[in-house]
Design an enzyme around this catalytic site. Structure first.
Site, PDB file in Angstrom:
ATOM      1  N   ASP A   1       0.908  -1.327  -0.056  1.00 15.40           N
ATOM      2  CA  ASP A   1      -0.140  -0.037  -0.066  1.00 15.40           C
ATOM      3  C   ASP A   1       0.949   0.916   0.104  1.00 15.40           C
ATOM      4  O   ASP A   1       1.994   1.455   0.804  1.00 15.40           O
ATOM      5  CB  ASP A   1      -0.994  -0.048   1.326  1.00 15.40           C
ATOM      6  CG  ASP A   1      -2.043   1.025   1.165  1.00 15.40           C
ATOM      7  OD1 ASP A   1      -3.125   0.739   0.910  1.00 15.40           O
ATOM      8  OD2 ASP A   1      -1.851   2.290   1.102  1.00 15.40           O
ATOM      9  N   ILE A   2       0.395   2.192  -0.790  1.00 13.86           N
ATOM     10  CA  ILE A   2       1.267   3.488  -1.079  1.00 13.86           C
ATOM     11  C   ILE A   2       1.240   4.204   0.223  1.00 13.86           C
ATOM     12  O   ILE A   2       2.169   5.002   0.608  1.00 13.86           O
ATOM     13  CB  ILE A   2       0.853   4.182  -2.245  1.00 13.86           C
ATOM     14  CG1 ILE A   2       2.044   4.941  -2.757  1.00 13.86           C
ATOM     15  CG2 ILE A   2      -0.353   4.946  -1.975  1.00 13.86           C
ATOM     16  CD1 ILE A   2       1.809   5.601  -4.263  1.00 13.86           C
TER      17      ILE A   2
ATOM     18  N   ASN B   1     -12.737  -2.816   2.291  1.00 11.70           N
ATOM     19  CA  ASN B   1     -13.789  -1.546   2.457  1.00 11.70           C
ATOM     20  C   ASN B   1     -14.590  -1.731   0.980  1.00 11.70           C
ATOM     21  O   ASN B   1     -14.151  -1.963   0.097  1.00 11.70           O
ATOM     22  CB  ASN B   1     -13.289  -0.438   2.252  1.00 11.70           C
ATOM     23  CG  ASN B   1     -11.984  -0.181   3.721  1.00 11.70           C
ATOM     24  OD1 ASN B   1     -12.549  -0.526   4.677  1.00 11.70           O
ATOM     25  ND2 ASN B   1     -10.764   0.294   3.260  1.00 11.70           N
TER      26      ASN B   1
ATOM     27  N   GLY C   1     -16.300   3.246   3.018  1.00  6.15           N
ATOM     28  CA  GLY C   1     -14.947   3.521   2.882  1.00  6.15           C
ATOM     29  C   GLY C   1     -14.056   3.131   1.916  1.00  6.15           C
ATOM     30  O   GLY C   1     -12.885   3.634   1.788  1.00  6.15           O
ATOM     31  N   GLN C   2     -14.520   2.448   0.739  1.00  7.99           N
ATOM     32  CA  GLN C   2     -13.896   2.160  -0.194  1.00  7.99           C
ATOM     33  C   GLN C   2     -13.483   3.444  -1.299  1.00  7.99           C
ATOM     34  O   GLN C   2     -14.355   4.132  -1.539  1.00  7.99           O
ATOM     35  CB  GLN C   2     -14.539   1.061  -1.120  1.00  7.99           C
ATOM     36  CG  GLN C   2     -13.917   0.564  -2.375  1.00  7.99           C
ATOM     37  CD  GLN C   2     -14.738  -0.440  -3.180  1.00  7.99           C
ATOM     38  OE1 GLN C   2     -15.694  -0.941  -2.704  1.00  7.99           O
ATOM     39  NE2 GLN C   2     -13.945  -1.069  -4.031  1.00  7.99           N
TER      40      GLN C   2
ATOM     41  N   HIS D   1     -10.179  -5.263  -3.514  1.00  9.60           N
ATOM     42  CA  HIS D   1      -9.024  -5.582  -2.921  1.00  9.60           C
ATOM     43  C   HIS D   1      -9.168  -5.832  -1.518  1.00  9.60           C
ATOM     44  O   HIS D   1      -9.976  -5.542  -0.925  1.00  9.60           O
ATOM     45  CB  HIS D   1      -8.231  -4.412  -3.422  1.00  9.60           C
ATOM     46  CG  HIS D   1      -8.574  -3.124  -2.660  1.00  9.60           C
ATOM     47  ND1 HIS D   1      -9.379  -2.527  -3.230  1.00  9.60           N
ATOM     48  CD2 HIS D   1      -8.335  -2.333  -1.468  1.00  9.60           C
ATOM     49  CE1 HIS D   1      -9.954  -1.192  -2.590  1.00  9.60           C
ATOM     50  NE2 HIS D   1      -8.997  -1.289  -1.621  1.00  9.60           N
TER      51      HIS D   1
END
Ligand code: AMP
Length: 117
Positions: free
Chosen positions: A38-39, A95, A101-102, A108
């Protein structure tokens, strides 16, 4: 209530990562799934696993994806945990929808482990 996202946008960030149009810190890939860091990690280990198919969310994926892809995807999630060495302690999260909250509308799963930074 935020608007429901019903159709898959082929220009979402994860679709571009899957096509190799955007970079990612890839840690695992097979015929069914791709996993990358995750970034903006929210814990010491925070990896995303995405299926190789056009599915908006968990709900979409589990309703519509062929059984082989569903099995392959979840097997890949397990392989990712083992590869990360976290199989004795981690969280899975997904999410679902704007109300959940997606933000990126390619299904994913978050694989999260370790103390929060
Ligand atoms: P969500 O849709 O709420 O499950 O969150 C999407 C996740 O994707 C967030 O944790 C972001 O930090 C992460 N993210 C967004 N863009 C990228 C990217 N280019 N590479 C890796 N992770 C990303």
């Amino acid at each position: 209530m935020p608007a429901k996202v019903t159709s898959y946008d082929r220009n979402n960030i994860f679709a571009k990562i899957l096509r190799g149009e955007l970079p990612s810190k890839k840690i695992y890939e097979d015929d069914f799934a791709l996993a990358f860091h995750d970034i903006h990690p929210k814990a010491a280990i925070h990896v995303l696993v995405i299926p190789k198919g056009e599915y908006v969310s968990f709900v979409d994926f589990t309703a519509l994806a062929p059984p082989e892809l569903q099995a392959g995807f979840w097997r890949a999630v397990g392989a990712v945990a083992r590869k990360l060495g976290v199989e004795d302690g981690f969280r899975l999260a997904s999410n679902i929808g704007p109300g959940g909250g997606q933000v990126v509308f390619h299904f994913h799963v978050h694989v999260v482990s370790g103390p929060r930074p």
